[in-house]
Design an enzyme around this catalytic site. Structure first.
Site, mmCIF file in Angstrom:
data_model
loop_
_atom_site.group_PDB
_atom_site.id
_atom_site.type_symbol
_atom_site.label_atom_id
_atom_site.label_comp_id
_atom_site.label_asym_id
_atom_site.label_seq_id
_atom_site.Cartn_x
_atom_site.Cartn_y
_atom_site.Cartn_z
ATOM 1 N N HIS A 1 -8.226 -0.864 6.978
ATOM 2 C CA HIS A 1 -8.445 -2.170 7.617
ATOM 3 C C HIS A 1 -9.034 -3.125 6.576
ATOM 4 O O HIS A 1 -9.948 -2.739 5.847
ATOM 5 C CB HIS A 1 -9.400 -2.006 8.801
ATOM 6 C CG HIS A 1 -9.538 -3.259 9.591
ATOM 7 N ND1 HIS A 1 -8.569 -3.692 10.471
ATOM 8 C CD2 HIS A 1 -10.510 -4.207 9.606
ATOM 9 C CE1 HIS A 1 -8.950 -4.853 11.002
ATOM 10 N NE2 HIS A 1 -10.125 -5.177 10.484
ATOM 11 N N ASN B 1 -6.315 5.176 8.774
ATOM 12 C CA ASN B 1 -5.871 3.777 8.715
ATOM 13 C C ASN B 1 -6.709 3.038 7.676
ATOM 14 O O ASN B 1 -7.818 3.462 7.346
ATOM 15 C CB ASN B 1 -6.077 3.118 10.093
ATOM 16 C CG ASN B 1 -5.606 1.677 10.125
ATOM 17 O OD1 ASN B 1 -4.547 1.343 9.583
ATOM 18 N ND2 ASN B 1 -6.386 0.802 10.737
ATOM 19 N N ASN C 1 0.838 -1.214 0.000
ATOM 20 C CA ASN C 1 0.000 0.000 0.000
ATOM 21 C C ASN C 1 0.864 1.253 0.000
ATOM 22 O O ASN C 1 0.581 2.204 -0.725
ATOM 23 C CB ASN C 1 -0.934 0.003 1.214
ATOM 24 C CG ASN C 1 -2.165 -0.843 0.991
ATOM 25 O OD1 ASN C 1 -3.075 -0.446 0.272
ATOM 26 N ND2 ASN C 1 -2.180 -2.027 1.580
#
Ligand code: GRF
Length: 193
Positions: A104, A102, A14
């Site tokens: 997930h 973030n 990522n």
């Protein structure tokens, strides 16, 4: 030019997508990668792209200054967690309130919390017999996988899926949507749901 800091401690796929997405951007640039794991793949990725890496250690992160003065030097528009497994201490959250995001690999609020990372997540989704999973991009607060949701995308869980095959499908979703969502956030084009 807005400055982005990535926190990562894994393979860094990522991070790689985010770095390259902003390489030609006039809006923002990844200026620092923060890592807690010597030898992590993300370190090479940062170095290949000429981005400095700040290696952090537990004692100072959790019980010292949290590296806050060093991070503040960059005046980051966003701190982007991309496979960073330590909980972010309150002092750091307070220092960058509303600017830490973030990703997930599941549809929160299901399959989040301590211990829910990597293939543990996908194994739980498969064991529950779910026919759908996905990704959640969210703001970071004091609890694991808990802050306001910014974006979700879904994908099917197929018969015969293993944690690895599902992980691959989820990674593709992440690579497509994380850089684009960060860009929209920077342009203030999205607000949490
Ligand atoms: C991603 O699946 C992300 O959802 C999770 O950690 C993984 C990092 O993978 N938070 P990579 O290091 O970016 O390849």
């Amino acid at each position: 030019m807005k400055q982005l800091i990535i926190f990562a401690s894994g393979a860094g796929s990522n991070a790689a997508r985010i770095i390259s997405h902003f390489q030609e951007s006039k809006e923002a640039r990844v200026v620092l990668v923060v890592c807690n794991k010597p030898g992590a793949g993300v370190i090479n990725i940062a170095e290949r792209n000429g981005i400095p890496v700040l290696m952090i250690e537990k004692e100072r992160f959790f019980r010292g200054d949290g590296y806050i003065p060093q991070l503040q030097q960059y005046k980051p528009a966003l701190i982007i967690l991309a496979g960073f497994l330590w909980k972010i201490p309150t002092s750091v959250i307070d220092g960058f309130r509303g600017r830490i995001v973030n990703i997930h690999p599941a549809l929160l609020p299901r399959y989040g919390g301590k211990g829910m990372y990597g293939n543990h997540v996908h194994e739980a989704v498969i064991a529950a017999g779910d026919t759908e999973s996905g990704i959640t991009i969210h703001y970071v607060d004091e609890q694991y996988d808990h802050g306001d949701t910014i974006f979700q995308a879904r994908c099917p869980v197929l018969p015969g899926d293993t944690a690895d095959t599902l992980a691959q499908r989820i990674h593709q979703l992440e690579h497509t949507h994380y850089p684009a969502t960060i860009e929209r956030l920077i342009l203030n084009a999205v607000r949490p749901a």
